[in-house]
Design a protein around this motif. Structure first.
Motif, mmCIF file in Angstrom:
data_model
loop_
_atom_site.group_PDB
_atom_site.id
_atom_site.type_symbol
_atom_site.label_atom_id
_atom_site.label_comp_id
_atom_site.label_asym_id
_atom_site.label_seq_id
_atom_site.Cartn_x
_atom_site.Cartn_y
_atom_site.Cartn_z
ATOM 1 N N UNK A 86 -0.865 13.884 3.082
ATOM 2 C CA UNK A 86 -0.736 12.492 3.504
ATOM 3 C C UNK A 86 -0.833 12.355 5.022
ATOM 4 N N UNK A 87 -0.203 13.268 5.749
ATOM 5 C CA UNK A 87 -0.238 13.186 7.211
ATOM 6 C C UNK A 87 -1.629 13.496 7.758
ATOM 7 N N UNK A 88 -2.375 14.365 7.064
ATOM 8 C CA UNK A 88 -3.727 14.678 7.526
ATOM 9 C C UNK A 88 -4.683 13.506 7.326
ATOM 10 N N UNK A 89 -4.341 12.558 6.451
ATOM 11 C CA UNK A 89 -5.176 11.373 6.278
ATOM 12 C C UNK A 89 -5.035 10.389 7.436
ATOM 13 N N UNK A 90 -3.934 10.457 8.171
ATOM 14 C CA UNK A 90 -3.673 9.535 9.284
ATOM 15 C C UNK A 90 -3.463 10.337 10.567
ATOM 16 N N UNK A 97 18.512 5.190 13.410
ATOM 17 C CA UNK A 97 18.032 5.373 14.778
ATOM 18 C C UNK A 97 18.138 6.822 15.181
ATOM 19 N N UNK A 98 17.151 7.228 15.961
ATOM 20 C CA UNK A 98 17.149 8.587 16.490
ATOM 21 C C UNK A 98 18.019 8.612 17.734
ATOM 22 N N UNK A 99 19.098 9.364 17.751
ATOM 23 C CA UNK A 99 19.969 9.375 18.945
ATOM 24 C C UNK A 99 19.266 9.902 20.189
ATOM 25 N N UNK A 100 18.249 10.719 20.015
ATOM 26 C CA UNK A 100 17.559 11.294 21.180
ATOM 27 C C UNK A 100 16.660 10.273 21.876
ATOM 28 N N UNK A 101 16.004 9.381 21.116
ATOM 29 C CA UNK A 101 15.084 8.397 21.689
ATOM 30 C C UNK A 101 15.653 6.990 21.736
ATOM 31 N N UNK A 102 16.663 6.691 20.958
ATOM 32 C CA UNK A 102 17.218 5.342 20.905
ATOM 33 C C UNK A 102 16.418 4.392 20.056
ATOM 34 N N UNK A 103 15.325 4.828 19.429
ATOM 35 C CA UNK A 103 14.501 3.995 18.558
ATOM 36 C C UNK A 103 14.668 4.467 17.122
ATOM 37 N N UNK A 104 14.136 3.658 16.207
ATOM 38 C CA UNK A 104 14.212 4.035 14.806
ATOM 39 C C UNK A 104 13.374 5.280 14.546
ATOM 40 N N UNK A 105 13.780 6.015 13.511
ATOM 41 C CA UNK A 105 13.063 7.234 13.157
ATOM 42 C C UNK A 105 11.630 6.905 12.757
ATOM 43 N N UNK A 106 10.688 7.693 13.287
ATOM 44 C CA UNK A 106 9.290 7.640 12.915
ATOM 45 C C UNK A 106 8.906 8.975 12.302
ATOM 46 N N UNK A 133 10.446 7.289 4.053
ATOM 47 C CA UNK A 133 9.754 6.265 3.292
ATOM 48 C C UNK A 133 8.882 5.458 4.264
ATOM 49 N N UNK A 134 7.575 5.683 4.302
ATOM 50 C CA UNK A 134 6.717 4.986 5.277
ATOM 51 C C UNK A 134 6.571 3.499 5.021
ATOM 52 N N UNK A 135 6.952 2.999 3.843
ATOM 53 C CA UNK A 135 6.809 1.571 3.574
ATOM 54 C C UNK A 135 7.733 0.743 4.446
ATOM 55 N N UNK A 136 8.951 1.229 4.699
ATOM 56 C CA UNK A 136 9.928 0.473 5.495
ATOM 57 C C UNK A 136 10.644 1.334 6.519
ATOM 58 N N UNK A 137 10.156 2.568 6.796
ATOM 59 C CA UNK A 137 10.720 3.481 7.803
ATOM 60 C C UNK A 137 12.163 3.839 7.491
ATOM 61 N N UNK A 138 12.524 3.920 6.238
ATOM 62 C CA UNK A 138 13.868 4.351 5.862
ATOM 63 C C UNK A 138 13.906 5.860 5.747
ATOM 64 N N UNK A 139 15.090 6.417 5.934
ATOM 65 C CA UNK A 139 15.305 7.859 5.898
ATOM 66 C C UNK A 139 16.486 8.136 4.979
ATOM 67 N N UNK A 140 16.362 9.155 4.181
ATOM 68 C CA UNK A 140 17.450 9.605 3.302
ATOM 69 C C UNK A 140 17.506 11.121 3.335
ATOM 70 N N UNK A 141 18.702 11.693 3.087
ATOM 71 C CA UNK A 141 18.911 13.144 3.130
ATOM 72 C C UNK A 141 19.647 13.544 1.853
ATOM 73 N N UNK A 196 0.812 -1.228 0.000
ATOM 74 C CA UNK A 196 0.000 0.000 0.000
ATOM 75 C C UNK A 196 0.838 1.268 0.000
ATOM 76 N N UNK A 197 2.004 1.235 0.612
ATOM 77 C CA UNK A 197 2.830 2.447 0.743
ATOM 78 C C UNK A 197 4.102 2.372 -0.076
ATOM 79 N N UNK A 198 4.201 1.438 -0.956
ATOM 80 C CA UNK A 198 5.408 1.337 -1.782
ATOM 81 C C UNK A 198 5.490 2.528 -2.728
ATOM 82 N N UNK A 199 6.653 3.161 -2.790
ATOM 83 C CA UNK A 199 6.863 4.329 -3.638
ATOM 84 C C UNK A 199 6.454 5.636 -3.005
#
Length: 663
Positions: A564-568, A526-535, A496-504, A467-470
């Motif tokens: 997109x964010x307003x839909x969820x 990973x987010x250094x502030x929270x210790x979890x993966x970026x959301x 990328x919400x399909x696999x929670x990847x981040x690129x800059x 559903x979220x590919x691409x």
């Protein structure tokens, strides 16, 4: 009187009528009114000025004529028929029914009552209903003198006094005692009893524990009451004295000892034992066996203790035992008390039943003299002390009720004062933490290798991938590292919400001296502030994140990302207009939100900061997109009354008053 030829008397002739008065007589009557002489409708009274009608007085008829006549048994108006009204027709229709008189008296059913008859309660409840089935119960006794007896001179008889609240009656009952020889049961039937001084009938306030009450010349001493009676007095603000111990007379003591002797509960006296031994000697029988007598007296009487032993050997644990001491022959039996799934043998026997000696000896040669062994006795088994069983120190920590009663009756010792608490703390198994990720492969793959010898590929969310590919959410950011050369650099953070990847990526800026392109490769970071993966929540507009050891401040997002964010809104609350509006609840009483002209984003953010609400830039953008005043205006404004409507407050012309004017 003349007779007719047929023998009947002849009819007498009628006397001649008197001649009528002459009209001249009436006219010549002195003082007669001239008008009265012409009237013929008024009857003649002595001819006083009234003209007599033609035909004389006998021809005059002054009776009221009837206008009704009867025809075919019905009344008919001779002057003319009157028009029949509608009420007459209704009355005629009603008269057709023979039972028309009973129609008005028909029974009318009352409206149904929602409360059943057996559950109705009057507004002012009478005493028989308010205090129905309420009985105050007191316990007491009275002393009765006994004559012509050597074993007693008085007798105490226990009674139960029951006071019925519904009608103020009293009933006295005496519990029946077996073979007492006294007529017991109801001493006083239920009735109202007057006070001894004659001031009225007895009431609840006349019953006091510890005091005497006089009933029909007999003194009753109250010793206690039941729990309901005590609660009733406490609810009405009266306190009763504590219950007294029951008193027993000399007869009760003798009767109890006789019953105990009949059941064999009393120990034999020394005189009876010696007399029995003497009788055996005189009869030539052998002397009595003391052990046999002990067996007869204490058969099936066993003292039961609980004990434990800490095994000092390597890998030893604490073992629990049950110690049985048989009073019939002074023998001891010890069984192991295994817990469930302990892994030990199922048979519990630890020490076979037999005498347990305080000191065990083994002679070098058989036949050598040795001292008499000393066995354990009940006085040697005390809670809190140890029991030496073949060099094993068993600690006694508890006993049963029979054992406690035995020590209290024969030794005056309360064994429960030496009880020990042997509850063990639950074991805490320390779980080893997985080793840190070495950077090779994904962290999930490395963790699977640590948990199993045959690793399998981690499962992926196929629905999310399909559903979220691409889909790419893009945010614009800048560096906040404090370097002067990096102030003008701009970056695009892609999520990328399909696999929670981040690129800059870095955007092209003319004469900046930096090459545009990929700044951080696409990966799950990973987010250094929270210790979890970026959301996606970590990349809200106005937040600061650290990627590749560089601090970034998120400036804005593109239109596709905001939509997109307003839909969820459940997953991204910063894009929920209602959630953002609820954060402005402290500003409801102020006039700023009630202004139809609206507020600029900077003004709204400043007002929220004054009341302690720190709004993110993403929340301000969400409010602006949802509650904008006019999209064609050069300066965007947020409509405050729409926010108040979401919060449930009025926003009309009457709501534009200041707080001072409202008060």
């Amino acid at each position: 009187q003349a007779l007719r030829p047929n023998g009947r008397p002849a009819r007498a002739e009628k006397p001649a009528r008197a001649p009528a008065l002459a009209p001249a007589m009436a006219r010549s009557w002195p003082g007669s009114a001239p008008g009265l002489g012409k009237s013929s409708s008024v009857p003649t009274l002595m001819g006083l000025g009234i003209t007599v009608a033609q035909g004389g007085l006998d021809k005059l008829n002054h009776g009221r004529t009837s206008t009704f006549s009867y025809k075919h048994e019905y009344t008919i108006d001779k002057q003319g028929l009157m028009p029949i009204s509608a009420k007459a027709y209704q009355a005629a229709e009603l008269l057709r029914d023979p039972a028309w008189r009973l129609a008005s008296n028909a029974s009318r059913e009352p409206p149904p009552d929602p409360v059943p008859r057996n559950m109705r309660w009057p507004r002012v409840a009478p005493a028989w209903l308010k205090h129905d089935k309420q009985v105050l119960r007191f316990y007491g006794f009275f002393q009765e003198s006994v004559v012509e007896r050597l074993d007693e001179n008085s007798r105490i008889r226990e009674v139960v006094l029951q006071y019925y609240m519904e009608d103020g009656t009293l009933c006295i009952l005496e519990p029946k005692v077996e073979n007492s020889g006294i007529a017991q049961g109801t001493l006083l039937r239920r009735m109202q009893v007057a006070k001894d001084d004659g001031s009225g009938n007895l009431g609840p306030s006349d019953f006091r524990i510890g005091e005497e009450i006089v009933l029909f010349g007999r003194h009753f001493h109250l010793t206690g009451c039941d729990p309901y009676t005590r609660w009733y007095f406490e609810e009405n603000g009266a306190e009763l004295a504590p219950d007294e111990s029951s008193r027993q007379g000399q007869w009760h003591e003798v009767y109890a000892s006789q019953k105990a002797a009949e059941k064999g509960l009393l120990p034999r006296t020394r005189s009876s034992t010696q007399a029995k031994l003497l009788a055996k000697y005189l009869s030539g029988k052998p002397p009595a066996d003391l052990r046999f007598m002990q067996f007869l007296d204490n058969d099936k009487k066993v003292l039961r203790f609980k004990a434990y032993w800490d095994d000092p050997t390597p890998y030893g644990v604490r073992l629990y035992f049950v110690v049985h001491y048989f009073l019939a022959n002074n023998t001891v039996e010890i069984n192991e008390a295994h817990c469930r799934n302990s892994g030990r043998d199922s048979y519990p026997l630890f020490y076979k039943r037999g005498p347990l000696y305080k000191e065990n000896r083994i002679n070098v040669y058989p036949g050598m003299l040795e001292p008499e062994p000393i066995a354990f006795e009940p006085k040697d088994l005390m809670l809190g002390q140890t029991l030496d069983v073949w060099r094993r120190k068993l600690v006694l920590y508890d006993c049963d009720d029979f054992t406690r009663k035995f020590y209290m009756d024969y030794m005056g010792i309360d064994q429960w004062q030496g009880r020990l608490d042997v509850t063990e703390e639950p074991l805490k198994h320390t779980k080893l933490a997985p080793p840190p990720h070495n950077g090779i492969g994904s962290e999930e793959d490395s963790l699977v290798n640590c948990s199993t010898l045959q690793p399998k590929a981690t499962k992926q969310d196929l629905e999310r991938l399909m559903t979220l590919s691409g889909e790419v959410l893009r945010f614009e950011a800048k560096l906040t590292n404090g370097v002067k050369e990096d102030l003008t650099r701009r970056f695009i953070i892609g999520y990328f919400p399909a696999d929670d990847n981040v690129a800059v990526w870095e955007t092209q800026l003319r004469n900046s001296g930096h090459v545009a392109g990929k700044f951080r490769e696409k990966d799950r970071l990973k987010n250094p502030d929270t210790g979890a993966y970026f959301q996606v929540q970590d990349l809200a507009v106005g937040k600061q994140v650290t990627i590749a050891s560089q601090p970034f401040l998120v400036l804005r997002a593109d239109e596709h990302t905001l939509s997109f964010l307003e839909k969820y809104p459940d997953k991204f609350p910063f894009a929920d207009p209602e959630a953002c509006a609820r954060r402005l609840a402290p500003l409801v009483g102020g006039p700023e939100l009630q202004d139809d002209r609206g507020l600029t984003p900077d003004e709204l953010k400043a007002l929220a900061s004054d009341v302690g609400v720190d709004l993110l830039d993403h929340e301000v953008i969400t409010l602006l997109r949802a509650f904008c005043v006019d999209t064609s205006a050069q300066e965007p404004r947020i409509h405050g009354p729409q926010i108040l409507s979401v919060l449930g407050e009025g926003c009309g012309p009457s709501a534009t008053l200041l707080p001072e004017e409202e008060s």
